[in-house]
Structure formats: structure tokens, C-alpha cells
Motif scaffolding. Sequence first.
Motif, PDB file in Angstrom:
ATOM      1  N   SER A 100       0.731  -1.095   0.110  1.00  0.00           N
ATOM      2  CA  SER A 100      -0.150   0.066  -0.083  1.00  0.00           C
ATOM      3  C   SER A 100       0.871   1.201  -0.093  1.00  0.00           C
ATOM      4  CB  SER A 100      -0.852   0.056   1.305  1.00  0.00           C
ATOM      5  OG  SER A 100      -1.686  -0.939   1.422  1.00  0.00           O
ATOM      6  N   HIS A 101       0.327   2.338  -0.508  1.00  0.00           N
ATOM      7  CA  HIS A 101       0.815   3.549  -0.491  1.00  0.00           C
ATOM      8  C   HIS A 101      -0.303   4.450   0.312  1.00  0.00           C
ATOM      9  CE1 HIS A 101       4.401   3.789  -2.890  1.00  0.00           C
ATOM     10  NE2 HIS A 101       3.970   3.105  -3.750  1.00  0.00           N
ATOM     11  N   VAL A 102       0.062   4.748   1.382  1.00  0.00           N
ATOM     12  CA  VAL A 102      -0.969   5.686   1.975  1.00  0.00           C
ATOM     13  C   VAL A 102      -0.435   7.021   2.146  1.00  0.00           C
ATOM     14  CG1 VAL A 102      -1.926   6.245   4.370  1.00  0.00           C
ATOM     15  CG2 VAL A 102      -1.630   3.946   3.816  1.00  0.00           C
ATOM     16  N   LEU A 103      -1.234   8.029   1.544  1.00  0.00           N
ATOM     17  CA  LEU A 103      -0.743   9.382   1.143  1.00  0.00           C
ATOM     18  C   LEU A 103      -1.866  10.565   1.641  1.00  0.00           C
ATOM     19  CD1 LEU A 103       0.037   8.510  -2.489  1.00  0.00           C
ATOM     20  CD2 LEU A 103       1.483   9.034  -0.779  1.00  0.00           C
ATOM     21  N   PRO A 104      -1.524  11.530   1.889  1.00  0.00           N
ATOM     22  CA  PRO A 104      -2.440  12.727   2.409  1.00  0.00           C
ATOM     23  C   PRO A 104      -3.361  13.045   1.158  1.00  0.00           C
ATOM     24  CG  PRO A 104       0.022  13.385   2.711  1.00  0.00           C
ATOM     25  CD  PRO A 104      -0.259  12.090   1.918  1.00  0.00           C
ATOM     26  N   LEU A 105      -4.461  13.230   1.454  1.00  0.00           N
ATOM     27  CA  LEU A 105      -5.623  13.645   0.536  1.00  0.00           C
ATOM     28  C   LEU A 105      -5.157  14.967  -0.071  1.00  0.00           C
ATOM     29  CD1 LEU A 105      -8.060  13.293  -1.102  1.00  0.00           C
ATOM     30  CD2 LEU A 105      -9.252  14.276   1.054  1.00  0.00           C
ATOM     31  N   ALA A 106      -4.658  15.815   0.775  1.00  0.00           N
ATOM     32  CA  ALA A 106      -4.217  17.240   0.412  1.00  0.00           C
ATOM     33  C   ALA A 106      -3.138  17.202  -0.768  1.00  0.00           C
ATOM     34  CB  ALA A 106      -3.731  18.099   1.443  1.00  0.00           C
ATOM     35  N   HIS A 107      -2.627  16.007  -0.931  1.00  0.00           N
ATOM     36  CA  HIS A 107      -1.391  15.847  -1.937  1.00  0.00           C
ATOM     37  C   HIS A 107      -2.035  15.992  -3.291  1.00  0.00           C
ATOM     38  CE1 HIS A 107       2.492  14.227  -3.386  1.00  0.00           C
ATOM     39  NE2 HIS A 107       1.773  13.526  -4.043  1.00  0.00           N
ATOM     40  N   PHE A 108      -3.137  15.691  -3.509  1.00  0.00           N
ATOM     41  CA  PHE A 108      -3.819  15.853  -4.692  1.00  0.00           C
ATOM     42  C   PHE A 108      -4.439  17.145  -5.055  1.00  0.00           C
ATOM     43  CE2 PHE A 108      -3.281  11.536  -3.115  1.00  0.00           C
ATOM     44  CZ  PHE A 108      -2.486  11.014  -4.209  1.00  0.00           C
ATOM     45  N   PRO A 109      -4.259  17.823  -6.158  1.00  0.00           N
ATOM     46  CA  PRO A 109      -5.076  18.937  -6.484  1.00  0.00           C
ATOM     47  C   PRO A 109      -6.554  18.502  -6.734  1.00  0.00           C
ATOM     48  CG  PRO A 109      -2.864  18.987  -7.671  1.00  0.00           C
ATOM     49  CD  PRO A 109      -2.943  17.714  -6.798  1.00  0.00           C
ATOM     50  N   ALA A 110      -7.386  19.330  -6.228  1.00  0.00           N
ATOM     51  CA  ALA A 110      -8.841  18.910  -6.271  1.00  0.00           C
ATOM     52  C   ALA A 110      -9.321  18.777  -7.737  1.00  0.00           C
ATOM     53  CB  ALA A 110      -9.498  20.129  -5.822  1.00  0.00           C
ATOM     54  N   GLU A 111      -8.699  19.228  -8.820  1.00  0.00           N
ATOM     55  CA  GLU A 111      -9.028  19.084 -10.100  1.00  0.00           C
ATOM     56  C   GLU A 111      -8.645  17.783 -10.715  1.00  0.00           C
ATOM     57  OE1 GLU A 111      -5.247  21.515 -10.318  1.00  0.00           O
ATOM     58  OE2 GLU A 111      -6.892  21.443  -9.011  1.00  0.00           O
ATOM     59  N   THR A 112      -7.789  17.164 -10.151  1.00  0.00           N
ATOM     60  CA  THR A 112      -7.260  15.871 -10.596  1.00  0.00           C
ATOM     61  C   THR A 112      -7.900  14.786 -10.181  1.00  0.00           C
ATOM     62  OG1 THR A 112      -5.519  15.511  -8.990  1.00  0.00           O
ATOM     63  CG2 THR A 112      -5.113  16.905 -10.735  1.00  0.00           C
ATOM     64  N   ILE A 113      -8.857  14.726  -9.374  1.00  0.00           N
ATOM     65  CA  ILE A 113      -9.388  13.702  -8.445  1.00  0.00           C
ATOM     66  C   ILE A 113     -10.938  13.872  -8.570  1.00  0.00           C
ATOM     67  CG2 ILE A 113      -7.410  13.198  -7.026  1.00  0.00           C
ATOM     68  CD1 ILE A 113      -8.933  14.971  -4.963  1.00  0.00           C
ATOM     69  N   THR A 114     -11.730  12.560  -8.581  1.00  0.00           N
ATOM     70  CA  THR A 114     -13.194  12.497  -8.511  1.00  0.00           C
ATOM     71  C   THR A 114     -13.164  11.362  -7.508  1.00  0.00           C
ATOM     72  OG1 THR A 114     -13.310  10.983 -10.446  1.00  0.00           O
ATOM     73  CG2 THR A 114     -13.739  13.500 -10.687  1.00  0.00           C
ATOM     74  N   PHE A 115     -14.613  11.273  -7.273  1.00  0.00           N
ATOM     75  CA  PHE A 115     -14.936   9.880  -6.173  1.00  0.00           C
ATOM     76  C   PHE A 115     -16.243   9.453  -6.460  1.00  0.00           C
ATOM     77  CE2 PHE A 115     -12.392  13.351  -4.093  1.00  0.00           C
ATOM     78  CZ  PHE A 115     -11.668  12.623  -3.403  1.00  0.00           C
ATOM     79  N   THR A 116     -16.265   8.124  -5.942  1.00  0.00           N
ATOM     80  CA  THR A 116     -17.473   7.460  -6.087  1.00  0.00           C
ATOM     81  C   THR A 116     -17.878   6.878  -4.877  1.00  0.00           C
ATOM     82  OG1 THR A 116     -16.635   5.414  -6.943  1.00  0.00           O
ATOM     83  CG2 THR A 116     -17.625   6.923  -8.655  1.00  0.00           C
TER      84      THR A 116
END
Length: 195
Positions: A100-116
Motif C-alpha cells: 500500500s501507499h498511504v498518502l495525504p488527500l491534500a497531496h492531490f489537487p482537487a481538479e485531478t480527482i473524483t470520487f464514487t
Amino acid sequence: MDDRGVYRLPAIVTHNYDPARGAFRNLCSLSDEAAGAVLASISASGLRAIKPNYLARRRATEIWLLSERTKKLGAPKLRYPVYFFLGDMADGLDASRPCSHVLPLAHFPAETITFTYPDSMASYLLGFRADLACERLPHHGKIFTLDELDILVRDTGMPADRWRNEPRRRHDRYIEMQLWDDAPLCGLEGSCPPA
């Protein structure tokens, strides 16, 4: 949930993977033949059951994800997203993906991510299959931006173990994050930590 009883998003995300195949891969980026070989290998290992129609369902789900993501945030850098779970899911329970890689959510710019909510394959099926309409909840068959997910979680909560006790939530086991740009992953590939 914070001390005021307000649901909050976890501050981390988890990407689970098989070190033999490497981290941050997407099966759908492969040809049908190559993807079939990977699935056959996983199935032969006995570590995870693979349904015969898995690849077709996965590809249909990704077509839907890409279309919905493009409508909300424009065309992404990646055609095939990298998948994460929201929260700390580095529990080793999936023997086919023990690292596993456990990373801070804040590491990802909001425009690069989506969720289901739940994972994308379950959400897609629940959102659109007529035979599952009686199990459909308002968040099924939708993708969410980070801001939209924050509101949804404040209103409905995190999955946690609710699926065990609330029959209507039996599919809501995880929130999945789709990463549409590999720039935040530079230098992160690694291997399993020592046992």
C-alpha cells in the motif's frame, strides 16, 4: 466524526497494489489480451476470485467515469485513472494486493480527482441496472468532486461498518478516489515495507 458529531472526510487515501505488477497501474490501459493474462494470473493464484465478465464490466465502468469526469472537470490528463480508497485501507486484507501507499488527500489537487460512493463498479451497477433499482441510493451512479464529496459525507456519513447493520447500505463499503493526473505520483513507486 468529530467531537461535535459532524462527519468529516479522512485526511488520507490508500492505493493497494501487487508488488509484482507495480503500483499505480490500471488494467484497462492494457489490450484485452494483456488484461486477460493479468486477470488469469490473479485468478490462478487463488488470492482473489475473478468473475468471467470482470474486464467487460471494468471497461464499461471506466467509459462512464471518464464521461462524467469530463462533464464536471474537463478532459483529464490520464485516460485511465489510478484508484485509491478514501481513508487508511492498508490493512492487508486483499491478499492479491498486499502492498500500500498511504498518502495525504491534500497531496492531490482537487481538479485531478473524483470520487464514487461506493467503489466505481458498484456505484455504476447500482446507478443504472434496472434489477438493482430497489437498492439504489441517491449517491449511486454519480461521481463527485472533492467539494461535493465533502458535502455528501457531512450529510450521509462515511461507510464504516454501516453496511453490516443497515440493509439499504450493504453496497456502501468504501469511497473510491480516481486520480486523473499522474504528476502527484512522481517518485512514489516503492515496494512493500519490511514485514
